[in-house]
Scaffold this motif. Sequence first.
Motif, PDB file in Angstrom:
ATOM      1  N   GLY A   1       0.909  -1.115  -0.141  1.00 27.63           N
ATOM      2  CA  GLY A   1       0.089   0.012  -0.079  1.00 27.63           C
ATOM      3  C   GLY A   1       0.981   1.153  -0.008  1.00 27.63           C
ATOM      4  O   GLY A   1       2.172   1.327   0.018  1.00 27.63           O
ATOM      5  N   GLY A   2       0.051   2.439  -0.103  1.00 28.34           N
ATOM      6  CA  GLY A   2       0.841   3.635   0.081  1.00 28.34           C
ATOM      7  C   GLY A   2       1.364   4.000  -1.354  1.00 28.34           C
ATOM      8  O   GLY A   2       0.919   3.608  -2.372  1.00 28.34           O
ATOM      9  N   GLN A   3       2.142   5.091  -1.385  1.00 31.75           N
ATOM     10  CA  GLN A   3       2.830   5.770  -2.596  1.00 31.75           C
ATOM     11  C   GLN A   3       3.653   4.596  -3.268  1.00 31.75           C
ATOM     12  O   GLN A   3       4.659   4.181  -2.311  1.00 31.75           O
ATOM     13  CB  GLN A   3       3.483   6.715  -2.377  1.00 31.75           C
ATOM     14  N   PHE A   4       3.460   4.233  -4.470  1.00 29.64           N
ATOM     15  CA  PHE A   4       4.559   3.389  -5.089  1.00 29.64           C
ATOM     16  C   PHE A   4       5.901   4.117  -5.325  1.00 29.64           C
ATOM     17  O   PHE A   4       5.510   5.296  -5.932  1.00 29.64           O
ATOM     18  CB  PHE A   4       3.905   2.902  -6.245  1.00 29.64           C
ATOM     19  N   PRO A   5       7.138   3.873  -5.041  1.00 25.78           N
ATOM     20  CA  PRO A   5       8.170   4.480  -5.451  1.00 25.78           C
ATOM     21  C   PRO A   5       8.661   4.618  -6.666  1.00 25.78           C
ATOM     22  O   PRO A   5       9.755   4.129  -7.025  1.00 25.78           O
ATOM     23  CB  PRO A   5       9.138   3.863  -4.307  1.00 25.78           C
ATOM     24  N   TRP A   6       7.729   5.271  -7.605  1.00 29.94           N
ATOM     25  CA  TRP A   6       8.230   5.589  -8.846  1.00 29.94           C
ATOM     26  C   TRP A   6       9.419   6.199  -9.204  1.00 29.94           C
ATOM     27  O   TRP A   6      10.300   5.679 -10.104  1.00 29.94           O
ATOM     28  CB  TRP A   6       7.104   6.136  -9.495  1.00 29.94           C
ATOM     29  N   SER A   7       9.886   7.110  -8.181  1.00 30.67           N
ATOM     30  CA  SER A   7      11.127   7.803  -8.535  1.00 30.67           C
ATOM     31  C   SER A   7      12.243   7.029  -8.560  1.00 30.67           C
ATOM     32  O   SER A   7      13.449   7.631  -8.610  1.00 30.67           O
ATOM     33  CB  SER A   7      10.958   9.164  -7.221  1.00 30.67           C
TER      34      SER A   7
ATOM     35  N   PHE B   1      -1.915   0.607  -3.792  1.00 31.67           N
ATOM     36  CA  PHE B   1      -1.051   1.652  -4.308  1.00 31.67           C
ATOM     37  C   PHE B   1      -1.942   2.817  -4.429  1.00 31.67           C
ATOM     38  O   PHE B   1      -2.821   2.796  -4.813  1.00 31.67           O
ATOM     39  CB  PHE B   1      -0.156   1.528  -5.424  1.00 31.67           C
ATOM     40  N   ILE B   2      -1.423   4.257  -4.205  1.00 35.44           N
ATOM     41  CA  ILE B   2      -2.346   5.614  -4.266  1.00 35.44           C
ATOM     42  C   ILE B   2      -1.402   6.363  -5.130  1.00 35.44           C
ATOM     43  O   ILE B   2      -0.016   6.159  -5.437  1.00 35.44           O
ATOM     44  CB  ILE B   2      -2.508   6.006  -3.056  1.00 35.44           C
ATOM     45  N   GLY B   3      -1.779   7.294  -5.246  1.00 31.44           N
ATOM     46  CA  GLY B   3      -1.107   8.577  -6.058  1.00 31.44           C
ATOM     47  C   GLY B   3      -1.252   8.481  -7.642  1.00 31.44           C
ATOM     48  O   GLY B   3      -1.819   7.512  -8.223  1.00 31.44           O
ATOM     49  N   ALA B   4      -0.763   9.336  -8.423  1.00 28.83           N
ATOM     50  CA  ALA B   4      -0.664   9.325  -9.775  1.00 28.83           C
ATOM     51  C   ALA B   4       0.391   8.317 -10.476  1.00 28.83           C
ATOM     52  O   ALA B   4       1.377   8.086 -10.083  1.00 28.83           O
ATOM     53  CB  ALA B   4      -0.628  10.798 -10.223  1.00 28.83           C
ATOM     54  N   ILE B   5       0.029   7.950 -11.769  1.00 36.60           N
ATOM     55  CA  ILE B   5       0.803   7.274 -12.502  1.00 36.60           C
ATOM     56  C   ILE B   5       1.743   8.326 -13.177  1.00 36.60           C
ATOM     57  O   ILE B   5       1.517   9.260 -13.677  1.00 36.60           O
ATOM     58  CB  ILE B   5       0.034   6.303 -13.693  1.00 36.60           C
ATOM     59  N   PRO B   6       2.967   8.130 -13.000  1.00 39.95           N
ATOM     60  CA  PRO B   6       3.936   9.005 -13.528  1.00 39.95           C
ATOM     61  C   PRO B   6       4.247   9.070 -15.121  1.00 39.95           C
ATOM     62  O   PRO B   6       3.786   8.153 -15.799  1.00 39.95           O
ATOM     63  CB  PRO B   6       5.237   8.400 -12.818  1.00 39.95           C
ATOM     64  N   SER B   7       4.540  10.199 -15.436  1.00 39.51           N
ATOM     65  CA  SER B   7       4.566  10.366 -16.870  1.00 39.51           C
ATOM     66  C   SER B   7       5.537   9.501 -17.600  1.00 39.51           C
ATOM     67  O   SER B   7       5.229   9.108 -18.797  1.00 39.51           O
ATOM     68  CB  SER B   7       4.895  11.951 -17.152  1.00 39.51           C
ATOM     69  N   TRP B   8       6.582   9.082 -17.062  1.00 38.31           N
ATOM     70  CA  TRP B   8       7.781   8.090 -17.780  1.00 38.31           C
ATOM     71  C   TRP B   8       7.023   6.882 -18.180  1.00 38.31           C
ATOM     72  O   TRP B   8       7.570   6.329 -18.833  1.00 38.31           O
ATOM     73  CB  TRP B   8       9.078   7.998 -17.060  1.00 38.31           C
ATOM     74  N   VAL B   9       5.968   6.418 -17.315  1.00 36.31           N
ATOM     75  CA  VAL B   9       5.237   5.187 -17.845  1.00 36.31           C
ATOM     76  C   VAL B   9       4.688   5.352 -19.317  1.00 36.31           C
ATOM     77  O   VAL B   9       4.867   4.229 -20.009  1.00 36.31           O
ATOM     78  CB  VAL B   9       4.358   4.817 -16.884  1.00 36.31           C
ATOM     79  N   TYR B  10       4.425   6.456 -19.811  1.00 35.34           N
ATOM     80  CA  TYR B  10       3.984   6.403 -21.075  1.00 35.34           C
ATOM     81  C   TYR B  10       4.795   6.655 -22.173  1.00 35.34           C
ATOM     82  O   TYR B  10       4.694   6.644 -23.397  1.00 35.34           O
ATOM     83  CB  TYR B  10       3.013   7.643 -21.011  1.00 35.34           C
ATOM     84  N   THR B  11       6.166   6.821 -21.798  1.00 35.00           N
ATOM     85  CA  THR B  11       7.239   6.908 -22.447  1.00 35.00           C
ATOM     86  C   THR B  11       8.134   6.039 -22.970  1.00 35.00           C
ATOM     87  O   THR B  11       8.895   5.840 -23.772  1.00 35.00           O
ATOM     88  CB  THR B  11       8.001   8.255 -22.090  1.00 35.00           C
ATOM     89  N   ILE B  12       8.068   4.884 -22.183  1.00 33.34           N
ATOM     90  CA  ILE B  12       8.750   3.649 -22.492  1.00 33.34           C
ATOM     91  C   ILE B  12       8.565   2.873 -23.888  1.00 33.34           C
ATOM     92  O   ILE B  12       7.444   2.395 -24.058  1.00 33.34           O
ATOM     93  CB  ILE B  12       8.692   2.471 -21.401  1.00 33.34           C
TER      94      ILE B  12
ATOM     95  N   PHE C   1      -0.146   7.935 -24.549  1.00 34.17           N
ATOM     96  CA  PHE C   1       1.133   7.034 -24.761  1.00 34.17           C
ATOM     97  C   PHE C   1       1.883   7.678 -25.859  1.00 34.17           C
ATOM     98  O   PHE C   1       1.344   8.089 -27.070  1.00 34.17           O
ATOM     99  CB  PHE C   1       0.643   5.589 -25.014  1.00 34.17           C
ATOM    100  N   GLN C   2       3.120   7.676 -25.809  1.00 35.70           N
ATOM    101  CA  GLN C   2       4.052   8.147 -26.834  1.00 35.70           C
ATOM    102  C   GLN C   2       4.433   7.096 -27.882  1.00 35.70           C
ATOM    103  O   GLN C   2       5.031   7.605 -28.820  1.00 35.70           O
ATOM    104  CB  GLN C   2       5.270   8.975 -26.080  1.00 35.70           C
ATOM    105  N   HIS C   3       4.242   6.061 -27.583  1.00 36.39           N
ATOM    106  CA  HIS C   3       4.717   4.961 -28.474  1.00 36.39           C
ATOM    107  C   HIS C   3       3.497   3.810 -28.819  1.00 36.39           C
ATOM    108  O   HIS C   3       2.488   3.654 -28.171  1.00 36.39           O
ATOM    109  CB  HIS C   3       5.786   4.104 -27.952  1.00 36.39           C
ATOM    110  N   ASN C   4       3.796   3.150 -29.654  1.00 34.24           N
ATOM    111  CA  ASN C   4       2.542   2.153 -30.230  1.00 34.24           C
ATOM    112  C   ASN C   4       2.847   0.872 -29.871  1.00 34.24           C
ATOM    113  O   ASN C   4       2.053   0.051 -30.376  1.00 34.24           O
ATOM    114  CB  ASN C   4       2.282   2.327 -31.683  1.00 34.24           C
TER     115      ASN C   4
END
Length: 749
Positions: free
Chosen positions: A184-190, A207-218, A238-241
């Motif tokens: 639980g809590g904030q997933f340590p994306w950083s 898990f709580i909090g926002a999904i970070p922007s870098w997830v959409y750039t992989i 999403f930046q890629h297909n």
Amino acid sequence: MTHLNLTKSSFAGNVPSKISHLSKLVSLDLSFNFGMRIETPTLKRIVQNLTHLTELFLDDDMSSVSPNSFMNLSSSLTSLSLFYCELKKRFLDSIFHLLNLQLLNVGNNYNLTGSLPTYNWSTPLKTLKLSRTEFLIDLPNLISNLKSLKELYLRGCNFIGSYPTFLPNLTQITSFALSHNNFGGQFPWSLLNFEVLTYLDLSYNNFIGAIPSWVYTISSLRYLLLDNNQFTGHIGEFQHNSLVFLWLNNNNLHGPFPLSISKLGEPSYLIVSFNNLSGNVESNIFFKLKNLENLLISNNPLLSLSSFTFATNILPKIVSLQLSSSNITEISHFLQTAEYIDHLDLSNNQIKGNIPTWLLEVGTDSLYYLNLSYNLIQGPLPFPPLGISFFSISRNNIIGQISSSICNLSSIEYLDLSYNHLSNMIPPCFGNFSYNLIDLDLQNDNLNGTFPTKFAKGCRLRSLKLNGNQFEGSLPQSLVHCRKLEVLDFGNNKINSTFRRWLETLPELQVLILRSNNFHGALGKPKTKFSFPNLRIIDLSQNEFHGHLPTNLLKYLKAMMNASVNKGELKYMSDDYYQDSMTVTMKGFFIELVKIQSLFTTIDFSKNNFKGEIPGHVPPSLGNLTNLEWLDLSSNKLTSEISIQLVDIKSLAILNLSENYHFGQIPQGKQFNTFKNDSYNGNLGLCGFPMTKACGNDKGPPPPPSTIQEDYLKFENGFHWKVVLLGYGYGFVFGLVLGYLVFSSEKPK
């Protein structure tokens, strides 16, 4: 022979020991032959003789094999898979020290224990799968020793220590699964540095909090599973297909549906159900998604698919389409070309008018689930495809009668036609129909006549709900063949019968509702002490039952007395596809429970002609009900002082003792200081706060017995019951407190 692969070959029986004679084997794969079994002597010979093995895949039944049989495995082994093979006891530590081992999969062996080495551990492992085992996992130690790790699957595991400390070292990881672990809590994306990630599964956590922007750039990400958490914020673009699987359902995500979905290359799963997405979704978003097989957008209340009118060449490979609660006003014509669809859910929308005839020909050879409930559909009852397994058109405006041709649905298991405007009788074939049916719901359909009397031996019915019709006759005794029956609801009909003793023998029966019929006669004594072993809800109110209160029957309701609370998880009465519901009477009102908690208990024998006595005072043992939230004993003839033990029930929020013959001083302190006059109205002998009558040395005598006797005569027959409501933090538990009279020898629950 150097390579032998018999995977998924449908072989059965024991693995022949002569395989161990193939001494030059380098690769052996016997996986997924679900009728095949490996015995301990054979396995030991394989391990002993096949010294050149580099690959060993034995994903089959090894329930009788001890993990010690793997001792002295070939040191040249690079891949070992023992997935879902029912291994038990402790896994050999020595296997983790094999110098060339790169793949180890022992997942889904639920009773397999073990731990990872804590010292002198140097291995080239690239893939480690320990999901759903009883291994104790120290993640910092695991990651610090596995420098070459690329795939790590740890679903539903037992962790020790702190998990965020290992994350910065996962730079080479391509597949990472940490689902079903209650983190639980904030997933340590950083802390993450996933540069080549293709698979990420964090589902079924908290898990709580926002999904970070870098997830959409992989650029390499193909599978993203973040469902069943508490993530918030918008879904990014999403930046890629590369994405193939997107599972974001059951979160708290909001904002618009991402437009970049239309640019994805080959997605097969897009699941965003049960969030708070908003705005309009245009059909052109899905125009290029030629390979999309599963589209689930249900239950986003602010999202509108009202303009969801596809051309006929959209989503040609769609298999599962779930658009419940999406503000749809019409059935899209693109479904005419959905030849592979097997699951279609258009429930809880605003679809009006008659069902188009072409819809009932969609997926003729594939459709097994069709849900059109909670709409505004009109016209006669439609006939779904013959191969259908689940069909619901409840809560619409369907008229006419049920044709006997419906019994031709040879595969139907769940049939819900409730809350429509049907009429006439049920076809007699429904009795034999029960051989396949699991759940049948015909509530509030204005049906009449007698219910079919022939239920087949081996009947599979789990739930039979016929409440709110005009059925006559008696209960069909052939229901005794339905040994799996859990819910039986004949309430609000015109059944004219005595109480049928064979009901007691149904071993799984949990809910019995016979309210408001023409049942009569005495209930009598149960035949054995094992009557109704699982019954938790019984409603016999508003009939013509008479005689003494059946205390012996109530005494044997063990499931009701032993109802317990699992505070970690709420459970409801249901199965894979169908959620049970019922209507109960509370405080004089009919209340529909769209879900029935598995810990819900209630007894209602009101408005009959029972005779006998109930205690003339409130028993002090009520003070043992420490979770009681609502106590209503009003409008009885209770004669006693109010028990001081009730003051210790800290959770008591509502108290109604009005219209009785209580006397003496009202207890003070704690919750009792919050109750007002209406809790005590009509008790002329009471004094003290909040009443205006002060207490002197004489706290007030009880009323004269003659007064009580006169008032008793005002009752034509019998007595009245009132419901006591109990809460356990995660909702309400309902029960009638019969304890002092009926369960006096039992520990209060």
